[in-house]
Enzyme design. Sequence first.
Site, PDB file in Angstrom:
ATOM      1  N   ILE A  19       0.833  -1.209   0.000  1.00 18.19           N
ATOM      2  CA  ILE A  19       0.000   0.000   0.000  1.00 18.19           C
ATOM      3  C   ILE A  19       0.864   1.254   0.000  1.00 18.19           C
ATOM      4  O   ILE A  19       0.587   2.216  -0.728  1.00 18.19           O
ATOM      5  CB  ILE A  19      -0.943  -0.033   1.227  1.00 18.19           C
ATOM      6  CG1 ILE A  19      -2.008  -1.134   1.032  1.00 18.19           C
ATOM      7  CG2 ILE A  19      -1.593   1.320   1.460  1.00 18.19           C
ATOM      8  CD1 ILE A  19      -2.851  -1.438   2.255  1.00 18.19           C
ATOM      9  N   LEU A  65      11.055   2.130  12.091  1.00 18.69           N
ATOM     10  CA  LEU A  65      10.274   3.151  12.794  1.00 18.69           C
ATOM     11  C   LEU A  65       9.893   2.753  14.216  1.00 18.69           C
ATOM     12  O   LEU A  65       9.379   3.593  14.970  1.00 18.69           O
ATOM     13  CB  LEU A  65       9.008   3.470  11.984  1.00 18.69           C
ATOM     14  CG  LEU A  65       9.291   4.171  10.650  1.00 18.69           C
ATOM     15  CD1 LEU A  65       8.151   3.923   9.666  1.00 18.69           C
ATOM     16  CD2 LEU A  65       9.501   5.662  10.862  1.00 18.69           C
ATOM     17  N   ASN A  91       1.742   4.867   7.377  1.00 15.32           N
ATOM     18  CA  ASN A  91       1.277   3.634   6.720  1.00 15.32           C
ATOM     19  C   ASN A  91       1.941   2.370   7.258  1.00 15.32           C
ATOM     20  O   ASN A  91       1.300   1.320   7.336  1.00 15.32           O
ATOM     21  CB  ASN A  91       1.542   3.758   5.211  1.00 15.32           C
ATOM     22  CG  ASN A  91       1.531   2.416   4.518  1.00 15.32           C
ATOM     23  OD1 ASN A  91       0.476   1.819   4.290  1.00 15.32           O
ATOM     24  ND2 ASN A  91       2.715   1.904   4.183  1.00 15.32           N
ATOM     25  N   ASN A  95       0.515  -6.911  10.672  1.00 18.32           N
ATOM     26  CA  ASN A  95      -0.397  -7.718  11.490  1.00 18.32           C
ATOM     27  C   ASN A  95       0.404  -8.911  12.005  1.00 18.32           C
ATOM     28  O   ASN A  95       0.560  -9.922  11.328  1.00 18.32           O
ATOM     29  CB  ASN A  95      -1.598  -8.167  10.644  1.00 18.32           C
ATOM     30  CG  ASN A  95      -2.670  -8.823  11.504  1.00 18.32           C
ATOM     31  OD1 ASN A  95      -2.432  -9.155  12.664  1.00 18.32           O
ATOM     32  ND2 ASN A  95      -3.841  -9.011  10.931  1.00 18.32           N
ATOM     33  N   LYS A 142      -9.483  -2.721   9.093  1.00 25.15           N
ATOM     34  CA  LYS A 142     -10.820  -3.144   9.496  1.00 25.15           C
ATOM     35  C   LYS A 142     -10.787  -3.977  10.785  1.00 25.15           C
ATOM     36  O   LYS A 142     -11.798  -4.049  11.495  1.00 25.15           O
ATOM     37  CB  LYS A 142     -11.518  -3.905   8.367  1.00 25.15           C
ATOM     38  CG  LYS A 142     -10.915  -5.274   8.015  1.00 25.15           C
ATOM     39  CD  LYS A 142     -11.787  -6.412   8.478  1.00 25.15           C
ATOM     40  CE  LYS A 142     -11.360  -7.780   8.015  1.00 25.15           C
ATOM     41  NZ  LYS A 142      -9.989  -8.215   8.254  1.00 25.15           N
ATOM     42  N   GLN A 148     -10.231  -9.916  14.845  1.00 26.42           N
ATOM     43  CA  GLN A 148      -9.802 -10.979  13.924  1.00 26.42           C
ATOM     44  C   GLN A 148      -9.548 -12.281  14.679  1.00 26.42           C
ATOM     45  O   GLN A 148      -9.709 -13.365  14.154  1.00 26.42           O
ATOM     46  CB  GLN A 148      -8.529 -10.547  13.183  1.00 26.42           C
ATOM     47  CG  GLN A 148      -8.012 -11.588  12.187  1.00 26.42           C
ATOM     48  CD  GLN A 148      -6.750 -11.141  11.480  1.00 26.42           C
ATOM     49  OE1 GLN A 148      -6.795 -10.345  10.551  1.00 26.42           O
ATOM     50  NE2 GLN A 148      -5.623 -11.632  11.948  1.00 26.42           N
ATOM     51  N   TYR A 154      -2.171  -5.863  17.477  1.00 26.26           N
ATOM     52  CA  TYR A 154      -2.480  -5.173  16.213  1.00 26.26           C
ATOM     53  C   TYR A 154      -3.870  -4.541  16.296  1.00 26.26           C
ATOM     54  O   TYR A 154      -4.065  -3.395  15.876  1.00 26.26           O
ATOM     55  CB  TYR A 154      -2.405  -6.195  15.081  1.00 26.26           C
ATOM     56  CG  TYR A 154      -2.660  -5.662  13.680  1.00 26.26           C
ATOM     57  CD1 TYR A 154      -1.715  -4.868  13.026  1.00 26.26           C
ATOM     58  CD2 TYR A 154      -3.833  -5.977  12.998  1.00 26.26           C
ATOM     59  CE1 TYR A 154      -1.935  -4.415  11.733  1.00 26.26           C
ATOM     60  CE2 TYR A 154      -4.059  -5.535  11.710  1.00 26.26           C
ATOM     61  CZ  TYR A 154      -3.107  -4.748  11.078  1.00 26.26           C
ATOM     62  OH  TYR A 154      -3.337  -4.298   9.786  1.00 26.26           O
ATOM     63  N   ALA A 185      -9.362  -3.347   3.991  1.00 26.04           N
ATOM     64  CA  ALA A 185      -9.765  -4.627   4.592  1.00 26.04           C
ATOM     65  C   ALA A 185      -8.949  -5.741   3.952  1.00 26.04           C
ATOM     66  O   ALA A 185      -8.080  -6.335   4.586  1.00 26.04           O
ATOM     67  CB  ALA A 185     -11.254  -4.857   4.424  1.00 26.04           C
ATOM     68  N   GLU A 186      -9.200  -5.994   2.679  1.00 26.15           N
ATOM     69  CA  GLU A 186      -8.511  -7.075   1.977  1.00 26.15           C
ATOM     70  C   GLU A 186      -7.833  -6.461   0.747  1.00 26.15           C
ATOM     71  O   GLU A 186      -8.440  -6.375  -0.317  1.00 26.15           O
ATOM     72  CB  GLU A 186      -9.518  -8.155   1.555  1.00 26.15           C
ATOM     73  CG  GLU A 186     -10.467  -8.612   2.670  1.00 26.15           C
ATOM     74  CD  GLU A 186      -9.753  -9.272   3.848  1.00 26.15           C
ATOM     75  OE1 GLU A 186      -8.816 -10.052   3.632  1.00 26.15           O
ATOM     76  OE2 GLU A 186     -10.151  -8.994   4.990  1.00 26.15           O
TER      77      GLU A 186
HETATM   78  P1  NAP Z   1       3.551  -4.650   3.323  1.00 27.12           P
HETATM   79  O1  NAP Z   1       3.191  -5.176   1.999  1.00 27.12           O
HETATM   80  O2  NAP Z   1       4.263  -5.533   4.287  1.00 27.12           O
HETATM   81  O3  NAP Z   1       4.360  -3.296   3.179  1.00 27.12           O
HETATM   82  C1  NAP Z   1       4.692  -2.587   4.354  1.00 27.12           C
HETATM   83  C2  NAP Z   1       5.902  -1.721   4.110  1.00 27.12           C
HETATM   84  O4  NAP Z   1       6.136  -1.008   5.330  1.00 27.12           O
HETATM   85  C3  NAP Z   1       7.154  -2.551   3.808  1.00 27.12           C
HETATM   86  O5  NAP Z   1       7.910  -1.886   2.840  1.00 27.12           O
HETATM   87  C4  NAP Z   1       7.850  -2.591   5.168  1.00 27.12           C
HETATM   88  O6  NAP Z   1       9.263  -2.650   5.098  1.00 27.12           O
HETATM   89  C5  NAP Z   1       7.474  -1.253   5.757  1.00 27.12           C
HETATM   90  N1  NAP Z   1       7.527  -1.304   7.220  1.00 27.12           N
HETATM   91  C6  NAP Z   1       6.797  -2.092   8.042  1.00 27.12           C
HETATM   92  N2  NAP Z   1       7.145  -1.888   9.319  1.00 27.12           N
HETATM   93  C7  NAP Z   1       8.144  -0.963   9.301  1.00 27.12           C
HETATM   94  C8  NAP Z   1       8.919  -0.342  10.311  1.00 27.12           C
HETATM   95  N3  NAP Z   1       8.782  -0.662  11.609  1.00 27.12           N
HETATM   96  N4  NAP Z   1       9.834   0.579   9.952  1.00 27.12           N
HETATM   97  C9  NAP Z   1       9.991   0.911   8.649  1.00 27.12           C
HETATM   98  N5  NAP Z   1       9.307   0.339   7.643  1.00 27.12           N
HETATM   99  C10 NAP Z   1       8.384  -0.579   7.969  1.00 27.12           C
HETATM  100  O7  NAP Z   1       2.184  -4.176   4.088  1.00 27.12           O
HETATM  101  P2  NAP Z   1       0.805  -3.586   3.497  1.00 27.12           P
HETATM  102  O8  NAP Z   1      -0.157  -4.722   3.329  1.00 27.12           O
HETATM  103  O9  NAP Z   1       1.086  -2.674   2.364  1.00 27.12           O
HETATM  104  O10 NAP Z   1       0.311  -2.782   4.771  1.00 27.12           O
HETATM  105  C11 NAP Z   1       0.469  -1.383   4.876  1.00 27.12           C
HETATM  106  C12 NAP Z   1      -0.488  -0.860   5.940  1.00 27.12           C
HETATM  107  O11 NAP Z   1      -1.828  -1.229   5.600  1.00 27.12           O
HETATM  108  C13 NAP Z   1      -0.235  -1.412   7.344  1.00 27.12           C
HETATM  109  O12 NAP Z   1      -0.439  -0.394   8.301  1.00 27.12           O
HETATM  110  C14 NAP Z   1      -1.306  -2.482   7.493  1.00 27.12           C
HETATM  111  O13 NAP Z   1      -1.664  -2.684   8.833  1.00 27.12           O
HETATM  112  C15 NAP Z   1      -2.450  -1.856   6.701  1.00 27.12           C
HETATM  113  N6  NAP Z   1      -3.449  -2.832   6.243  1.00 27.12           N
HETATM  114  C16 NAP Z   1      -3.221  -3.655   5.185  1.00 27.12           C
HETATM  115  C17 NAP Z   1      -4.209  -4.542   4.774  1.00 27.12           C
HETATM  116  C18 NAP Z   1      -4.052  -5.439   3.571  1.00 27.12           C
HETATM  117  O14 NAP Z   1      -5.042  -6.101   3.193  1.00 27.12           O
HETATM  118  N7  NAP Z   1      -2.904  -5.498   2.943  1.00 27.12           N
HETATM  119  C19 NAP Z   1      -5.431  -4.617   5.461  1.00 27.12           C
HETATM  120  C20 NAP Z   1      -5.619  -3.769   6.546  1.00 27.12           C
HETATM  121  C21 NAP Z   1      -4.624  -2.871   6.920  1.00 27.12           C
HETATM  122  P3  NAP Z   1      10.100  -3.999   4.828  1.00 27.12           P
HETATM  123  O15 NAP Z   1      10.374  -3.929   3.350  1.00 27.12           O
HETATM  124  O16 NAP Z   1      11.310  -3.879   5.666  1.00 27.12           O
HETATM  125  O17 NAP Z   1       9.205  -5.156   5.215  1.00 27.12           O
END
Ligand code: NAP
Length: 262
Positions: A19, A65, A91, A95, A142, A148, A154, A185-186
């Site tokens: 995202i 972070l 962002n 989870n 969500k 969950q 989380y 959500a998804e």
């Molecule tokens: P992702 O594919 O794992 O991408 C997350 C990015 O953030 C990665 O580049 C990761 O770095 C970086 N990151 C995570 N923790 C970090 C930290 N402590 N310090 C610096 N960088 C960090 O995750 P995503 O699915 O895009 O999720 C992004 C956000 O959307 C999150 O807040 C998540 O809770 C929320 N979300 C996602 C979904 C979904 O369906 N995907 C649903 C609900 C909420 P690395 O490259 O080092 O891993």
Amino acid sequence: MDLQLQDKVVLVTGGSKGIGEGIVRSFLAEGARVANVNRSTAEGQAMEVEYAAKGQDCFFIQGDLSDTEVCRNAVEATVEKFGRLDVLVNNAGVNDGVSLDAGPDEFVESLRRNLVHYYALVHYARHELQKATGSIINIGSKVSVTGQGGTSAYAAAKGGINALTREWAVDFAASGVRVNTVMPAETWTPLYENWLNTMPDPEGTKRKIEQFIPLGRRFTTTAEIADMVVFLASPRSSHTTGQIIFVDGGYTHLDRKFTAEM
Ligand code: NAP
């Protein structure tokens, strides 16, 4: 529609994948100047090079972070590089399945990965955002409203983000800084794919989840989340603050009976 984001300075956390990457690319498509703070290095550096070749700034800052000094440094490095800060997108998160069984120490560690840096970044960025009459967009989940199971920390972090969206909207209202949260959500991302791969039948599980998503029976794309973020960041949403907006194809709220009968 001109979103009036040309040359605005945007700091995105976790902008190298999923995202966050979608958000970074959408702001760049609008002509903004972007700083991306991310834990891993390769993708962020590659994006910096990719956009430099087009004459655009996608400034990469490496850091984890969960260390609040990294949060302070990310804000300072962005302001040093660009001279201002208009938009903060919180962002980064994971989870991480810290459950009731995990215990208090792991719970607190998870809050550092998912909640504390949202606060720390807003704390360190607040004066610059006020100077710019800027905007804050948080990425929630969500899970904060549905639960969950097996992921207490989380859920608490994301619930906290919802509460802080309202709290900060009040804090900043007098200075015109708007604060909103976008709720996926998804959404199909590396994080999601990694989680599915822990299941015995990832493909079958994916198909099952898709059946519960009313709009198109498909996952939300990262670009669809990013489009909402970019709109909320822009002066075109100048009277929207304190809102929690679900971009989820109707997954969280629409009648289950309708989904079952479709
Ligand atoms: P992702 O594919 O794992 O991408 C997350 C990015 O953030 C990665 O580049 C990761 O770095 C970086 N990151 C995570 N923790 C970090 C930290 N402590 N310090 C610096 N960088 C960090 O995750 P995503 O699915 O895009 O999720 C992004 C956000 O959307 C999150 O807040 C998540 O809770 C929320 N979300 C996602 C979904 C979904 O369906 N995907 C649903 C609900 C909420 P690395 O490259 O080092 O891993």
